[in-house]
Design an enzyme around this catalytic site. Sequence first.
Site, short mmCIF file in Angstrom:
data_model
loop_
_atom_site.label_atom_id
_atom_site.label_comp_id
_atom_site.label_asym_id
_atom_site.label_seq_id
_atom_site.Cartn_x
_atom_site.Cartn_y
_atom_site.Cartn_z
N ASN A 155 -2.55 18.43 -0.95
CA ASN A 155 -2.98 18.12 -0.22
C ASN A 155 -2.98 18.27 0.99
OD1 ASN A 155 -4.29 14.92 1.14
ND2 ASN A 155 -6.08 15.87 -0.34
N GLN A 193 7.52 3.74 4.04
CA GLN A 193 5.73 3.25 3.99
C GLN A 193 5.51 1.80 4.85
OE1 GLN A 193 3.64 5.33 1.63
NE2 GLN A 193 2.14 4.84 2.69
N LYS A 216 0.45 -1.12 -0.32
CA LYS A 216 -0.40 0.17 0.04
C LYS A 216 0.65 1.09 -0.04
CE LYS A 216 -4.17 1.53 0.47
NZ LYS A 216 -3.67 2.98 -0.51
N SER A 276 -6.87 5.89 4.00
CA SER A 276 -6.98 4.56 2.67
C SER A 276 -7.00 3.38 3.12
CB SER A 276 -5.70 4.34 2.10
OG SER A 276 -5.73 5.94 1.60
N GLY A 323 -3.25 8.26 -3.93
CA GLY A 323 -2.25 9.98 -4.27
C GLY A 323 -1.10 9.86 -4.06
N ASP A 324 -0.36 10.97 -4.97
CA ASP A 324 0.94 11.09 -3.73
C ASP A 324 1.01 12.71 -4.51
OD1 ASP A 324 2.82 11.14 -1.78
OD2 ASP A 324 4.17 11.68 -3.16
N LYS A 333 5.08 1.94 -3.30
CA LYS A 333 5.25 2.99 -3.70
C LYS A 333 5.42 3.27 -5.51
CE LYS A 333 4.53 7.44 -2.27
NZ LYS A 333 3.95 7.81 -1.38
N LYS A 357 5.75 3.47 8.30
CA LYS A 357 4.56 4.32 8.71
C LYS A 357 3.01 3.49 8.53
CE LYS A 357 4.48 7.51 5.29
NZ LYS A 357 3.51 8.43 5.08
P1 NDP Z 1 0.33 17.71 -4.14
O1 NDP Z 1 1.13 17.77 -5.60
O2 NDP Z 1 -0.81 18.13 -3.25
O3 NDP Z 1 1.17 18.89 -3.16
C1 NDP Z 1 2.07 19.01 -3.39
C2 NDP Z 1 2.60 20.61 -2.82
O4 NDP Z 1 3.45 21.02 -3.10
C3 NDP Z 1 2.39 21.89 -3.86
O5 NDP Z 1 1.80 22.57 -3.65
C4 NDP Z 1 3.72 22.23 -4.96
O6 NDP Z 1 3.85 23.10 -5.52
C5 NDP Z 1 5.14 21.70 -3.48
N1 NDP Z 1 5.88 21.69 -4.04
C6 NDP Z 1 6.54 20.21 -4.54
N2 NDP Z 1 8.01 20.70 -4.45
C7 NDP Z 1 8.10 21.81 -3.53
C8 NDP Z 1 9.40 22.41 -2.92
N3 NDP Z 1 10.54 21.76 -3.99
N4 NDP Z 1 8.73 23.86 -2.51
C9 NDP Z 1 8.35 23.96 -2.03
N5 NDP Z 1 6.56 24.05 -2.47
C10 NDP Z 1 7.03 22.32 -3.18
O7 NDP Z 1 1.43 16.65 -2.73
P2 NDP Z 1 0.30 16.33 -1.32
O8 NDP Z 1 0.31 16.92 -0.63
O9 NDP Z 1 -0.50 15.10 -1.41
O10 NDP Z 1 2.31 15.69 -0.88
C11 NDP Z 1 2.82 16.32 -0.60
C12 NDP Z 1 4.08 15.82 0.24
O11 NDP Z 1 2.64 14.80 1.87
C13 NDP Z 1 5.26 14.41 -0.68
O12 NDP Z 1 6.12 14.47 0.37
C14 NDP Z 1 3.65 13.05 -0.13
O13 NDP Z 1 4.92 12.15 -0.62
C15 NDP Z 1 3.36 12.96 1.01
N6 NDP Z 1 2.18 12.62 1.75
C16 NDP Z 1 1.41 13.03 1.53
C17 NDP Z 1 0.04 11.73 1.67
C18 NDP Z 1 -1.24 12.11 0.59
O14 NDP Z 1 -2.57 11.49 1.25
N7 NDP Z 1 -1.34 13.53 0.13
C19 NDP Z 1 -0.04 11.06 2.36
C20 NDP Z 1 1.45 10.93 3.60
C21 NDP Z 1 2.24 12.27 3.08
P3 NDP Z 1 3.60 22.93 -7.04
O15 NDP Z 1 2.49 22.89 -7.18
O16 NDP Z 1 4.31 24.38 -7.49
O17 NDP Z 1 4.42 21.89 -7.30
#
Ligand code: NDP
Length: 445
Positions: free
Chosen positions: A240, A111, A90, A377, A165-166, A126, A114
């Site tokens: 997200n 993962q 997962k 999830s 998603g990610d 992943k 976690k």
């Molecule tokens: P999204 O794609 O929804 O959002 C990512 C955000 O981070 C965007 O605002 C993006 O900006 C920004 N970003 C990307 N790279 C950089 C950078 N180098 N510096 C600053 N901002 C940056 O992803 P998620 O919110 O889903 O995921 C964010 C993190 O959380 C990741 O590490 C992911 O692995 C982790 N995560 C997510 C989960 C989930 O349920 N979604 C669960 C557990 C962990 P831009 O639009 O400009 O690219």
Amino acid sequence: MQQYVESVMAQVKARNAGEPEFHQAVHEVLETIVPVLEKHPEFIKDKIVERLVEPERQIMFRVPWVDDKGEVQVNRGFRVQFNSAIGPYKGGLRLHPSVYLGIIKFLGFEQIFKNALTTTPIGGGKGGSDFDPKGKSDREVMAFCQSFMTELWRHIGPDTDVPAGDIGTGAREIGYMFGQYKRLSNSFTGVLTGKGLEWGGSLARTQATGYGLVYYTTRMLADAGTDWNGKKVVVSGSGNVAIYANEKATQLGAKVIAMSDSNGYIVDESGIDLACIKELKEVRRARIKEYVASHPSAQYVEGCRGIWSVPCDIALPCATQNEINGDEAAILVNNGVKFVAEGANMPSTPEAIATFQGSGIAFGPAKAANAGGVATSALEMSQNSMRLAWTFEEVDAKLHGIMNAVYDQCVNAADAYGQKGNLAAGANMAGFLKVAKAMSAHGVC
Ligand code: NDP
């Protein structure tokens, strides 16, 4: 014991050359589980650690698709099925140009632990691709997702491997992938999570990682005799995780004053208007700098890393890996930060973690603090298996209970193994113990 761990680490580096993020993730776990290995010599004899650092299976494949100009594009797809000792693989699918095997392996490795902490029966995996959905039309994204799933579908299944998603993979991408899986497999199953509510998704999944992060941090605050009320919070990212961390922290009385995207960050001392961020990021897929057009008192600064110079009580890195280095951590500490909890995966470099821990800052590690997303999830999988849907309140209450259980495991393991207060070590040890016991029970496989 230290020597044993170092020899495994040297082997990992030699066998996985050119994958620094994977080395970093493995090192972070290995250096903290020594006290557990000392109490469990059977894990050494059974070579549990050597087996754990080797993915059970890794799949790499070609993803050809046709863009809007009629030109053929070729991306690379990945799925790393890391460990299935406690349940089906997962973990999410990341779509970002920086994706290569080392990134997917670091994420898949994290993962495992976690997922073990969530108390739900899920293994670690992943996947993703170096495809960049940014700036692509809906049709191009659909063409990519369909091609990606045309290979991936034969490797996954509701009892085998359930992606989610990610970064770069949101509701739209999950929809296109699910549609293609359904067509190819001729079955309607819970093979992906993060699905739309009309077709098997769970209420509160969208909010889960951000809300869960705040529930976990609430326990850190409570242990320090305080709460969110009146705290200044900086949240990096505006995706997200960041959006729903902001939402819950604000509901609990905090003021979120800064957010970012990969181009730059905004500061709004009066508290960020989250409805505006949602409109920009969830609806229009626009850049965060547009915020200042409708909020002239706010400030936009080009360059995302500067966000850590904004003074705050609580920092929630929710963007990406290694987004806080040692120098940036020192700036946060000098500016008075008291709590750091990781929403993104591995957002703090080892130097940053050392700076936080060495300065007496309460530090919540990603593996535990952002486990709410994958936990929900797993709740989506449960609802799919039962063919029923829980209310938002039911799912949120279960998520809250899980985050409390995750926190308790971190604290208890840290206490039991002489690392009192070290949540990062506690998370690694508790997660490792559960998976190692399952692997031992299964024999050499
Ligand atoms: P999204 O794609 O929804 O959002 C990512 C955000 O981070 C965007 O605002 C993006 O900006 C920004 N970003 C990307 N790279 C950089 C950078 N180098 N510096 C600053 N901002 C940056 O992803 P998620 O919110 O889903 O995921 C964010 C993190 O959380 C990741 O590490 C992911 O692995 C982790 N995560 C997510 C989960 C989930 O349920 N979604 C669960 C557990 C962990 P831009 O639009 O400009 O690219």
